[in-house]
Design an enzyme around this catalytic site. Sequence first.
Site, PDB file in Angstrom:
ATOM      1  N   THR A  18      30.598  10.278 -14.362  1.00 25.16           N
ATOM      2  CA  THR A  18      29.336  10.070 -15.065  1.00 25.16           C
ATOM      3  C   THR A  18      29.396  10.542 -16.518  1.00 25.16           C
ATOM      4  O   THR A  18      30.256  11.328 -16.906  1.00 25.16           O
ATOM      5  CB  THR A  18      28.185  10.802 -14.343  1.00 25.16           C
ATOM      6  OG1 THR A  18      28.447  12.213 -14.340  1.00 25.16           O
ATOM      7  CG2 THR A  18      28.034  10.311 -12.910  1.00 25.16           C
ATOM      8  N   ASP A  19      28.435  10.043 -17.292  1.00 26.68           N
ATOM      9  CA  ASP A  19      28.313  10.463 -18.688  1.00 26.68           C
ATOM     10  C   ASP A  19      27.301  11.603 -18.773  1.00 26.68           C
ATOM     11  O   ASP A  19      26.846  12.123 -17.749  1.00 26.68           O
ATOM     12  CB  ASP A  19      27.924   9.277 -19.571  1.00 26.68           C
ATOM     13  CG  ASP A  19      26.591   8.655 -19.196  1.00 26.68           C
ATOM     14  OD1 ASP A  19      25.790   9.288 -18.464  1.00 26.68           O
ATOM     15  OD2 ASP A  19      26.325   7.527 -19.639  1.00 26.68           O
ATOM     16  N   ALA A  20      26.939  11.965 -19.980  1.00 19.06           N
ATOM     17  CA  ALA A  20      26.018  13.085 -20.183  1.00 19.06           C
ATOM     18  C   ALA A  20      24.646  12.841 -19.551  1.00 19.06           C
ATOM     19  O   ALA A  20      23.930  13.789 -19.239  1.00 19.06           O
ATOM     20  CB  ALA A  20      25.855  13.359 -21.683  1.00 19.06           C
ATOM     21  N   GLY A  21      24.307  11.576 -19.321  1.00 20.52           N
ATOM     22  CA  GLY A  21      23.019  11.248 -18.717  1.00 20.52           C
ATOM     23  C   GLY A  21      23.060  11.166 -17.199  1.00 20.52           C
ATOM     24  O   GLY A  21      22.061  10.833 -16.567  1.00 20.52           O
TER      25      GLY A  21
ATOM     26  N   VAL B  16      24.824   9.020 -15.474  1.00 20.83           N
ATOM     27  CA  VAL B  16      25.047   7.626 -15.097  1.00 20.83           C
ATOM     28  C   VAL B  16      26.548   7.346 -15.168  1.00 20.83           C
ATOM     29  O   VAL B  16      27.245   7.879 -16.029  1.00 20.83           O
ATOM     30  CB  VAL B  16      24.273   6.692 -16.061  1.00 20.83           C
ATOM     31  CG1 VAL B  16      24.596   5.236 -15.809  1.00 20.83           C
ATOM     32  CG2 VAL B  16      22.774   6.939 -15.946  1.00 20.83           C
TER      33      VAL B  16
END
Length: 147
Positions: free
Chosen positions: A28-31, A33
């Site tokens: 996942t990314d920082a969000g 997602v």
Amino acid sequence: MDYEIKAPEGRFEGKVFLFPARVYYEDTDAGGVVYYANYLKYAERARTEFIRALGCNQNEALEAEEKCGFMVRSLNIEYKAPAVLDDVLSVSCELLEMKGAGAEMKQEIRRGETLLAALNVKLAYVSLVRKRPVRIPAALVQKASGC
């Protein structure tokens, strides 16, 4: 300890091969997602297991004198909805065509019934020695024709 650890396996449902995947924090990314490029990794793993499920050993092809393997020639992906941490995904592989030195496959990544990404993948079977496409082995074409 006396137990056997098994790698994840997929299964055929008719002509469609289904492979399970789980979304981990690293995906996942920082969000929170799934990072867009990681969908390509899920698809690659499913294609590898698809070939394995056909009874073909990719290591043997890579260790043979000619050293051959499949490479992505082109890929189109359409993102429909995001996957997030801890989602359990199903990655499908449906062989559309396999002939000569090429193959085309439709893949979908789903969470339950929700379509997250749709891919159309064109593959080339390549000699790593000669650095050029070569005919897909007849045994593999025959096994795949049952799909």
